[in-house]
Design a protein around this motif. Sequence first.
Motif, PDB file in Angstrom:
ATOM      1  N   ASP A  48     -66.423  70.229 -46.323  1.00  0.00           N
ATOM      2  CA  ASP A  48     -67.259  69.067 -46.587  1.00  0.00           C
ATOM      3  C   ASP A  48     -66.604  68.064 -47.538  1.00  0.00           C
ATOM      4  O   ASP A  48     -67.259  67.146 -48.030  1.00  0.00           O
ATOM      5  CB  ASP A  48     -68.617  69.501 -47.156  1.00  0.00           C
ATOM      6  CG  ASP A  48     -68.488  70.284 -48.459  1.00  0.00           C
ATOM      7  OD1 ASP A  48     -67.354  70.567 -48.897  1.00  0.00           O
ATOM      8  OD2 ASP A  48     -69.548  70.612 -49.035  1.00  0.00           O
ATOM      9  N   GLU A  49     -65.299  68.221 -47.799  1.00  0.00           N
ATOM     10  CA  GLU A  49     -64.596  67.308 -48.692  1.00  0.00           C
ATOM     11  C   GLU A  49     -64.125  66.065 -47.926  1.00  0.00           C
ATOM     12  O   GLU A  49     -63.497  66.160 -46.876  1.00  0.00           O
ATOM     13  CB  GLU A  49     -63.388  68.013 -49.311  1.00  0.00           C
ATOM     14  CG  GLU A  49     -62.662  67.174 -50.351  1.00  0.00           C
ATOM     15  CD  GLU A  49     -61.598  67.955 -51.091  1.00  0.00           C
ATOM     16  OE1 GLU A  49     -60.638  67.333 -51.579  1.00  0.00           O
ATOM     17  OE2 GLU A  49     -61.717  69.196 -51.176  1.00  0.00           O
ATOM     18  N   GLN A  50     -64.435  64.890 -48.463  1.00  0.00           N
ATOM     19  CA  GLN A  50     -64.048  63.648 -47.810  1.00  0.00           C
ATOM     20  C   GLN A  50     -62.540  63.438 -47.884  1.00  0.00           C
ATOM     21  O   GLN A  50     -61.944  63.535 -48.949  1.00  0.00           O
ATOM     22  CB  GLN A  50     -64.778  62.472 -48.442  1.00  0.00           C
ATOM     23  CG  GLN A  50     -66.279  62.473 -48.169  1.00  0.00           C
ATOM     24  CD  GLN A  50     -66.994  61.331 -48.845  1.00  0.00           C
ATOM     25  OE1 GLN A  50     -66.417  60.616 -49.657  1.00  0.00           O
ATOM     26  NE2 GLN A  50     -68.272  61.139 -48.523  1.00  0.00           N
ATOM     27  N   ASN A 147     -67.248  57.531 -42.906  1.00  0.00           N
ATOM     28  CA  ASN A 147     -67.320  56.075 -42.840  1.00  0.00           C
ATOM     29  C   ASN A 147     -66.030  55.546 -42.220  1.00  0.00           C
ATOM     30  O   ASN A 147     -64.937  55.839 -42.703  1.00  0.00           O
ATOM     31  CB  ASN A 147     -67.513  55.458 -44.222  1.00  0.00           C
ATOM     32  CG  ASN A 147     -67.713  53.957 -44.144  1.00  0.00           C
ATOM     33  OD1 ASN A 147     -68.728  53.486 -43.629  1.00  0.00           O
ATOM     34  ND2 ASN A 147     -66.755  53.191 -44.647  1.00  0.00           N
ATOM     35  N   PHE A 148     -66.170  54.797 -41.130  1.00  0.00           N
ATOM     36  CA  PHE A 148     -65.007  54.223 -40.453  1.00  0.00           C
ATOM     37  C   PHE A 148     -64.903  52.736 -40.753  1.00  0.00           C
ATOM     38  O   PHE A 148     -65.900  52.014 -40.715  1.00  0.00           O
ATOM     39  CB  PHE A 148     -65.113  54.429 -38.940  1.00  0.00           C
ATOM     40  CG  PHE A 148     -65.113  55.874 -38.512  1.00  0.00           C
ATOM     41  CD1 PHE A 148     -64.058  56.717 -38.837  1.00  0.00           C
ATOM     42  CD2 PHE A 148     -66.161  56.396 -37.777  1.00  0.00           C
ATOM     43  CE1 PHE A 148     -64.046  58.044 -38.446  1.00  0.00           C
ATOM     44  CE2 PHE A 148     -66.173  57.724 -37.368  1.00  0.00           C
ATOM     45  CZ  PHE A 148     -65.105  58.552 -37.707  1.00  0.00           C
ATOM     46  N   GLU A 157     -59.022  52.823 -48.010  1.00  0.00           N
ATOM     47  CA  GLU A 157     -59.685  53.681 -48.991  1.00  0.00           C
ATOM     48  C   GLU A 157     -61.101  54.042 -48.574  1.00  0.00           C
ATOM     49  O   GLU A 157     -61.603  55.113 -48.917  1.00  0.00           O
ATOM     50  CB  GLU A 157     -59.693  53.011 -50.368  1.00  0.00           C
ATOM     51  CG  GLU A 157     -58.331  52.992 -51.054  1.00  0.00           C
ATOM     52  CD  GLU A 157     -58.413  52.500 -52.483  1.00  0.00           C
ATOM     53  OE1 GLU A 157     -59.533  52.184 -52.941  1.00  0.00           O
ATOM     54  OE2 GLU A 157     -57.360  52.449 -53.148  1.00  0.00           O
ATOM     55  N   ASN A 158     -61.756  53.150 -47.854  1.00  0.00           N
ATOM     56  CA  ASN A 158     -63.138  53.397 -47.444  1.00  0.00           C
ATOM     57  C   ASN A 158     -63.248  53.984 -46.042  1.00  0.00           C
ATOM     58  O   ASN A 158     -64.340  54.060 -45.477  1.00  0.00           O
ATOM     59  CB  ASN A 158     -63.949  52.102 -47.522  1.00  0.00           C
ATOM     60  CG  ASN A 158     -64.134  51.629 -48.953  1.00  0.00           C
ATOM     61  OD1 ASN A 158     -64.346  52.436 -49.855  1.00  0.00           O
ATOM     62  ND2 ASN A 158     -64.030  50.328 -49.168  1.00  0.00           N
ATOM     63  N   HIS A 159     -62.126  54.402 -45.502  1.00  0.00           N
ATOM     64  CA  HIS A 159     -62.096  55.014 -44.171  1.00  0.00           C
ATOM     65  C   HIS A 159     -61.901  56.517 -44.361  1.00  0.00           C
ATOM     66  O   HIS A 159     -60.801  56.973 -44.689  1.00  0.00           O
ATOM     67  CB  HIS A 159     -60.945  54.424 -43.355  1.00  0.00           C
ATOM     68  CG  HIS A 159     -60.913  54.886 -41.930  1.00  0.00           C
ATOM     69  ND1 HIS A 159     -61.527  54.202 -40.909  1.00  0.00           N
ATOM     70  CD2 HIS A 159     -60.325  55.973 -41.356  1.00  0.00           C
ATOM     71  CE1 HIS A 159     -61.323  54.830 -39.775  1.00  0.00           C
ATOM     72  NE2 HIS A 159     -60.592  55.913 -40.018  1.00  0.00           N
TER      73      HIS A 159
END
Length: 384
Positions: A48-50, A147-148, A157-159
Amino acid sequence: MLLLVCVAWLPAEAEAENAAEDEVSLHSEAAVLIDAESGQVLFEKNGDEQMYPASITKIATGLMALEKADLDEKVTVSEEAADVEGTSVYLVEDEVMPLKQLVEGMLINSGNDAGTAIAEHISGSEQAFSEEMTEYVMKKTGIEDTNFTNPHGLFSENHYSTAEDMAEITRVAMQNDTFRDIVSTKEKAWKGEGWETELRNHHQLLWDYDGANGVKNGYVTEAGYTLVTSAERDDRELIAVVMKADSDSYAYEDTTKLLDAGFEEFDEHILKEADRYQSPNQSIYTLRNDRSFLYRGDTDFDFQVNDKGKLTVSDDQGKDIFTTYLSKERGKSGTDTKKRAEAAPKADSRDMDESLWKTWSKYSSVVADTIYYHLQYMMNINNF
């Protein structure tokens, strides 16, 4: 009596608890192995680690394209799509190509340019497509930690996603026959204005692992090597995800370990349609058709259902290995029991609870009294 001691199950979305991380030693920073039919997690390490997914992002892009657009549509390649960096199928600006061919080029040859062309065609821009895709896969699969920001997996960074989320996205994508066919394709003839060749699938296990039938590899510096693999043997299909391996050889090695363990070390336990369970508040829960879960080695099970109908299956070490939600049976309570009978290996009569023995005792005494009075009656007739 056997009907009183069966267990229950509803064909709801299956959910599983984590397996111990020390069961398989891996190089990859995160990994998950799931059963493709039920979604049961057989193994996880930092599941469950991003993390940054790199090109395994294209699994979600492919699913989105196949289910939200007509594959026969003609796509005009933009300058932006033709100039995308990274792996390419060498699209040319203003080239017109069928959407399906672009999906094939993206999934088989990992074409970033094909991914951008797909996104622009469906949603108008990469950003709009990525937002729509994130929302779409969340609703369709129930994932929460993804988050894609682009359709191809180049670093942002936000992908981000997780091994568990990517496994579930893949599980759902493999239910689409066209997606399944494309990602299992080893080689494909390709003809475009800028490139005419035969594509070779970048996923090496399609050649090297018995039963492998997809799906996608990936790499960018920040993500390391990522790999999602599906394989099927003897009517069992498994999905393995590894993320942030230091090399492609480590990613393939870890994936092989996971799949080998899944096929060789797990057995199947079937929950029957007639099985029933009783919750602490005396409600009875049932299933609508046969379902199954996988378990490791020689083990006994404990089945518990709470007052909301959540069934938890634990092994003899107390580890939760499978959970799901059941369907409440109307108008049933009290006299039924929740114990295991046919559902659990090696179950015997000592597992039945006190209420069952009381029920048995009650009806046994009724039978005995009936026989006694009948004999008395026959003796009186003879004496008369």
